[in-house]
Write an enzyme that holds these catalytic residues in place. Structure first.
Site, mmCIF file in Angstrom:
data_model
loop_
_atom_site.group_PDB
_atom_site.id
_atom_site.type_symbol
_atom_site.label_atom_id
_atom_site.label_comp_id
_atom_site.label_asym_id
_atom_site.label_seq_id
_atom_site.Cartn_x
_atom_site.Cartn_y
_atom_site.Cartn_z
ATOM 1 N N HIS A 1 0.837 -1.209 0.000
ATOM 2 C CA HIS A 1 0.000 0.000 0.000
ATOM 3 C C HIS A 1 0.868 1.254 0.000
ATOM 4 O O HIS A 1 1.023 1.938 1.008
ATOM 5 C CB HIS A 1 -0.949 -0.009 1.201
ATOM 6 C CG HIS A 1 -2.055 -1.006 1.077
ATOM 7 N ND1 HIS A 1 -2.087 -2.179 1.799
ATOM 8 C CD2 HIS A 1 -3.163 -1.021 0.289
ATOM 9 C CE1 HIS A 1 -3.176 -2.869 1.486
ATOM 10 N NE2 HIS A 1 -3.838 -2.193 0.567
ATOM 11 N N HIS B 1 1.515 1.268 -5.869
ATOM 12 C CA HIS B 1 0.177 0.669 -5.980
ATOM 13 C C HIS B 1 -0.834 1.717 -6.438
ATOM 14 O O HIS B 1 -1.679 1.440 -7.299
ATOM 15 C CB HIS B 1 -0.239 0.084 -4.625
ATOM 16 C CG HIS B 1 -1.693 -0.247 -4.519
ATOM 17 N ND1 HIS B 1 -2.304 -1.216 -5.283
ATOM 18 C CD2 HIS B 1 -2.670 0.293 -3.723
ATOM 19 C CE1 HIS B 1 -3.603 -1.272 -4.970
ATOM 20 N NE2 HIS B 1 -3.838 -0.378 -4.037
ATOM 21 N N HIS C 1 -6.504 6.871 -3.381
ATOM 22 C CA HIS C 1 -7.424 6.006 -2.641
ATOM 23 C C HIS C 1 -6.800 5.355 -1.409
ATOM 24 O O HIS C 1 -7.523 4.978 -0.482
ATOM 25 C CB HIS C 1 -7.977 4.925 -3.567
ATOM 26 C CG HIS C 1 -7.025 3.815 -3.854
ATOM 27 N ND1 HIS C 1 -5.951 3.951 -4.710
ATOM 28 C CD2 HIS C 1 -6.964 2.539 -3.371
ATOM 29 C CE1 HIS C 1 -5.281 2.820 -4.760
ATOM 30 N NE2 HIS C 1 -5.856 1.942 -3.957
ATOM 31 N N ASP C 2 -5.484 5.204 -1.347
ATOM 32 C CA ASP C 2 -4.834 4.596 -0.178
ATOM 33 C C ASP C 2 -3.817 5.534 0.471
ATOM 34 O O ASP C 2 -2.909 5.072 1.176
ATOM 35 C CB ASP C 2 -4.118 3.299 -0.572
ATOM 36 C CG ASP C 2 -5.034 2.084 -0.552
ATOM 37 O OD1 ASP C 2 -5.984 2.079 0.245
ATOM 38 O OD2 ASP C 2 -4.810 1.149 -1.355
ATOM 39 N N ASP D 1 -8.645 -1.236 -8.042
ATOM 40 C CA ASP D 1 -7.937 -1.486 -6.785
ATOM 41 C C ASP D 1 -7.376 -2.908 -6.727
ATOM 42 O O ASP D 1 -6.358 -3.158 -6.073
ATOM 43 C CB ASP D 1 -8.890 -1.243 -5.614
ATOM 44 C CG ASP D 1 -8.181 -1.169 -4.274
ATOM 45 O OD1 ASP D 1 -6.970 -0.852 -4.252
ATOM 46 O OD2 ASP D 1 -8.838 -1.415 -3.237
#
Length: 378
Positions: free
Chosen positions: A126, A130, A166-167, A275
């Protein structure tokens, strides 16, 4: 610096350039889609900028950014970890979002730099690499949609921003660990979707701090930020079946691309597929991502052992069987998800993705009878 200055020197790649096909690499077609409209005109040839940030990257390396077999891990090595910066910039240009919103190049570069810095580089999985991989996958999935012309420009911008962010600031452990250890994130966000809430808050803060959309009308800014939040929240695996059910209902009852809520349902499923794109990449790439995600799980397990907490078998490096763990994830999560996407968007590209997942599963299954530890040592 204007976008015109940024793209002063451009090169192009022949649309039908020949690429050698490897036995494990099913997906080698450019995913620009055969569909008419303004989006195809913008996507008809790769955009290659001459911009550099004094680190020697050749932008020709990004010519394959519209191909599913694009290798983000290789770009990360070439850019010394700055792949999100370069891939994000390229995809914003690919979708013509600079012109659509009159984006200021310095604000964009500030946002990309801030975002990359807020990802934790020590996380095996993460991290910003990624995020760049997910952004590139989102780009491919959206371009392949027949109904892309019905998407509004601000929706495309939100999809790209959400995929990149998103992360952001992921701590490298899952929600269960944060709850068991009474993390400050749990105290701030509660027990429900606490990581996704955190990613959403940080991403919106960075968007505002960079000023990337600050010149837009307040109502439009609000709509973009709201959609970014919704898309990031869709990545919560605890709500996976809820989003799957929504998409199945949309397919059963009929999709109206002019309906805002219908488009949002599609965008959320595209976000979920993006994802999990590592499970659907060519095998040589997929296996590398598999090593990385397991190493991150095992590091969490190591922490849990040191804290005398219960450890899930998948998170215990002494117990976990990598191939079984990853085939199980494909069987119960990835394959049904991408099959659903292919049911909605039935194209040669989406069918190729499903075949690639099956191909990867077969490879993992073949490894079950072999010594497992070589996966992470090779």
């Amino acid at each position: 610096m204007s976008l015109e200055d940024l793209s002063k020197m451009q090169h192009s790649t022949p649309k039908n350039s020949v690429t050698s096909k490897k036995s494990d690499d099913i997906l080698l077609k450019e995913n620009v889609g055969p569909y008419p409209g303004r989006f195809k005109r913008k996507m008809s040839a790769p955009t290659v900028s001459s911009y550099r940030a004094n680190d020697g990257i050749e932008w020709s390396q990004l010519n394959r950014i519209s191909f599913w077999d694009f290798d983000t891990l290789s770009i990360a090595r070439i850019t010394k970890g700055k792949c999100l910066y370069y891939i994000g910039l390229q995809i914003l240009m690919k979708h013509d979002l600079f012109d659509e919103f009159n984006l200021d190049i310095m604000s964009v570069l500030k946002f990309l730099s801030l975002l990359e810095n807020y990802y934790v580089p020590d996380n095996p999985f993460h991290n910003a690499v990624h995020a760049a991989d997910v952004c590139q996958a989102m780009h491919c999935l959206l371009v392949n949609l027949r109904s892309i012309d019905y998407f509004q420009s601000h929706e495309l911008l939100a999809c790209v921003l959400a995929a990149m962010a998103h992360d952001v600031n992921h701590p490298g452990v899952n929600q269960n660990f944060l709850i068991k250890t009474a993390s400050h994130l749990m105290k701030i966000n509660g027990n429900d979707s606490l990581l996704e809430q955190h990613h959403s808050k940080v991403s919106k803060s960075l968007i505002k701090e960079s000023g990337i959309i600050s010149h837009l009308e307040p109502k439009l800014q609000h709509e973009i930020l709201q959609l970014v939040e919704e898309l990031i929240m869709a990545t919560d695996m605890a709500q996976h079946q809820t989003y799957m059910a929504s998409m199945k209902g949309l397919i059963t009852n009929g999709y109206n691309p002019q309906d805002k809520q219908h488009r949002r349902t599609v965008m959320k499923l595209a976000m979920k597929c993006s994802d999990l794109c590592n499970t659907a990449r060519p095998w040589t790439t997929c296996v590398q991502w598999g090593k990385l995600v397991l190493e991150e799980f095992w590091r969490q397990g190591d922490q849990e052992k040191s804290l005398m907490l219960d450890v899930n078998n998948m998170f215990d490096r002494d117990v976990c069987v990598p191939s079984k763990a990853l085939t199980g994830f494909i069987d119960f999560i990835a394959e049904p998800l991408f099959t659903l996407w292919a049911d909605f968007c039935d194209t040669p590209f989406t069918r190729d993705i499903c075949r690639q997942i099956d191909n990867n599963r077969s490879h993992w299954e073949d490894i079950v009878t072999l010594p497992e530890r070589h996966l992470l040592s090779s």
